[in-house]
Write a protein that holds these residues in place. Structure first.
Motif, short mmCIF file in Angstrom:
data_model
loop_
_atom_site.label_atom_id
_atom_site.label_comp_id
_atom_site.label_asym_id
_atom_site.label_seq_id
_atom_site.Cartn_x
_atom_site.Cartn_y
_atom_site.Cartn_z
N ASN A 150 69.73 -95.74 11.38
CA ASN A 150 69.47 -96.80 10.40
C ASN A 150 70.05 -96.48 9.03
O ASN A 150 69.73 -97.16 8.05
N ASN A 151 70.92 -95.47 9.00
CA ASN A 151 71.64 -95.12 7.77
C ASN A 151 70.69 -94.89 6.59
O ASN A 151 70.94 -95.33 5.47
N ILE A 152 69.59 -94.19 6.88
CA ILE A 152 68.62 -93.87 5.83
C ILE A 152 68.81 -92.41 5.44
O ILE A 152 68.70 -91.51 6.27
N ARG A 153 69.12 -92.21 4.19
CA ARG A 153 69.28 -90.85 3.67
C ARG A 153 68.53 -90.75 2.35
O ARG A 153 68.77 -91.51 1.42
N PHE A 154 67.61 -89.81 2.27
CA PHE A 154 66.83 -89.65 1.05
C PHE A 154 67.68 -88.98 -0.03
O PHE A 154 68.49 -88.11 0.25
N GLU A 155 67.44 -89.38 -1.26
CA GLU A 155 68.25 -88.85 -2.35
C GLU A 155 67.95 -87.39 -2.62
O GLU A 155 68.86 -86.60 -2.90
N ASN A 156 66.68 -87.00 -2.53
CA ASN A 156 66.31 -85.63 -2.91
C ASN A 156 65.53 -84.87 -1.84
O ASN A 156 65.01 -83.79 -2.11
N THR A 157 65.43 -85.45 -0.65
CA THR A 157 64.63 -84.81 0.41
C THR A 157 65.48 -84.49 1.63
O THR A 157 66.14 -85.37 2.20
N GLU A 158 65.46 -83.24 2.03
CA GLU A 158 66.14 -82.78 3.23
C GLU A 158 65.15 -82.82 4.39
O GLU A 158 64.00 -82.41 4.23
N VAL A 159 65.59 -83.34 5.53
CA VAL A 159 64.73 -83.46 6.70
C VAL A 159 65.29 -82.58 7.82
O VAL A 159 66.47 -82.68 8.15
N ILE A 160 64.44 -81.75 8.40
CA ILE A 160 64.87 -80.82 9.45
C ILE A 160 64.04 -81.02 10.71
O ILE A 160 62.80 -81.06 10.65
N ALA A 161 64.71 -81.15 11.83
CA ALA A 161 64.05 -81.07 13.14
C ALA A 161 64.30 -79.65 13.65
O ALA A 161 65.45 -79.25 13.86
N MET A 162 63.23 -78.90 13.83
CA MET A 162 63.36 -77.50 14.24
C MET A 162 62.89 -77.33 15.68
O MET A 162 61.82 -77.80 16.06
N PHE A 163 63.72 -76.66 16.48
CA PHE A 163 63.34 -76.28 17.84
C PHE A 163 63.14 -74.76 17.81
O PHE A 163 64.11 -74.01 17.74
N SER A 164 61.90 -74.33 17.81
CA SER A 164 61.63 -72.89 17.71
C SER A 164 61.62 -72.25 19.08
O SER A 164 61.35 -72.90 20.09
N GLY A 165 61.89 -70.98 19.10
CA GLY A 165 61.85 -70.21 20.34
C GLY A 165 60.65 -69.31 20.39
O GLY A 165 60.03 -68.99 19.36
N ALA A 166 60.29 -68.91 21.59
CA ALA A 166 59.29 -67.85 21.82
C ALA A 166 57.93 -68.11 21.20
O ALA A 166 57.23 -67.17 20.84
N GLU A 167 57.50 -69.36 21.12
CA GLU A 167 56.15 -69.64 20.66
C GLU A 167 55.13 -69.10 21.66
O GLU A 167 54.09 -68.57 21.27
#
Length: 417
Positions: free
Chosen positions: A255-272
């Protein structure tokens, strides 16, 4: 601006992203399968999910860290063996009193067992890790950058590894699982008492010894608690958490949404499932995530998005010993309200989530989960397959995550909203 106001037909769009999450989970289970920590399958799943995020991620970063293979719950088998040795020492002391060191052997076994229980299970510390083979696991970060100066960062995280099967949970659900834990734990307490008696009096009491023998099935049960022949699919625990973050990024990108001052991360962690080792590594390797850094950062673990009526914010973690950030919990609470859900606060009374390692590492963090705290029959068993995914819960989880992200961009972390 609320997430629901960001695009027309937001409600129908949500179902599309829930379907995207479910389709990807099914593909991971079918094409990659179970993902024990530190295996190629775990890494393949992270790479596959990152590929599905596509151009919505401006950058994909991957880091590796070392783990000890099957060490985290390896204490169960060792504890069972030690308690059987302790019992054998008691029997020796009763029938061959000339073996004067037998009570001391029993005492050492009890102490070692207690150290493992407190160290590995309660505090998730690598007490016995040096005894196990080393493997390499990974964390993967799909990053959607801010258009301007980055002042805030939100991480939606799920763990990509799946558990070795818990034999008694599969056989009898929560009741048998708790019996398998509590029964030998009572035996440990009793053995400590009887061992102290032997050391103080210098003699063994036959009645005490016979009572102690009643705990033999519990000690044997500990040695076979983990069914190492089966690593489960982990469709719900926790590909649903991974794909919640992935769906958030996909929504923003599509949807071409980009925040001006906020970085968004999807994290896939290992070994939980190996004692939160991925989250521990992340907190150590990224001091920029910690409180007081130039970029305000919040970490939200989504762990098992399945049971709709059991959605909750876990504000206390690691068997209740770790208290999460009040600001992070308040943010998630308001995100839930914006999505039409009054999320209750809950205590993770047995076990821990990745957020616990982050909180201990100085990061503002909390956990969202939608799982019957019983726990359910599918928890860490072969029943955790893609055919029991709950699309309604996944959709609501994505909505809560989106509203939380938009709220964080607008207001950051606050005590109240």
């Amino acid at each position: 601006m609320r997430a629901s106001e960001s695009i027309p037909n937001f409600r129908s769009g949500l179902r599309m992203y829930a379907n995207f999450a479910a389709r990807t989970i099914k593909k991971v289970c079918a094409e990659i399968g179970p993902r024990e920590a530190g295996t190629q399958a775990e890494l393949d799943a992270q790479n596959f999910m990152a590929k599905q995020v596509g151009d919505a991620a401006d950058e994909v970063k991957q880091e590796e860290f070392r783990i000890s293979h099957r060490a985290f719950l390896g204490w169960l088998r060792l504890a069972g063996i030690l308690m059987l040795i302790s019992l054998a020492a008691g029997i020796t002391n009763a029938f061959i009193p000339e073996v004067f060191f037998a009570p001391y052997v029993s005492a050492v076994c009890c102490v070692l067992t207690a150290i493992m229980i407190f160290g590995e299970f309660l505090f998730y510390q690598p007490v016995i890790d040096p005894l196990f083979k080393k493997l390499t696991s990974h964390n993967t970060y799909c990053i959607r950058k801010a258009s301007g100066e980055t002042k805030r960062r939100i991480i939606i995280a799920g763990h990509s590894d799946s558990s070795i099967e818990w034999r008694f949970t599969h056989m009898g659900g929560a009741p048998l699982m708790y019996i398998a834990y509590v029964y030998p734990a009572l035996g440990l307490v009793y053995t400590v008492i009887s061992t102290i008696y032997m050391l103080v009096t210098g003699e063994a009491n036959t009645v005490l010894l016979l009572i102690n023998c009643a705990f033999i099935p519990g000690y044997v049960g500990l040695t076979i608690f983990m069914n190492y022949k089966i690593c489960v699919d982990g469709a719900n625990d926790n590909l649903t958490g991974c794909m919640t973050g992935a769906a958030v990024l996909k929504f923003l990108g599509d949807n071409n949404i980009r925040f001006e001052n906020t970085e968004v991360i999807a994290m896939f962690s290992g070994a939980e499932e190996e004692g939160l080792r991925g989250a521990k590594a992340s907190a150590k390797l990224h001091p920029e995530f910690k409180k007081g850094s130039d970029v305000e950062t919040v970490f939200i673990a989504f762990d098992t998005v399945t049971d709709y009526d059991d959605m909750a914010i876990y504000h206390k973690d690691m068997s209740g010993l770790t208290k999460h950030s009040r600001k992070a919990c308040a943010l998630l609470k308001k995100g839930g309200e914006l999505a039409g859900v009054d999320l209750p606060y809950a205590l993770l009374f047995a076990g821990a989530s990745d957020a616990a390692a982050m909180t201990q590492g100085g990061v503002e963090a909390t956990t969202f989960a939608a799982m019957n705290p019983g726990p359910p029959k599918y928890y860490h068993t072969r029943d955790d397959k893609a055919d029991i995914l709950n699309l309604k819960t996944i959709e609501k989880g994505v909505e809560i995550a989106l509203e939380t992200v938009f709220l964080f961009d607008e207001k950051g972390l606050q005590e109240k909203y």
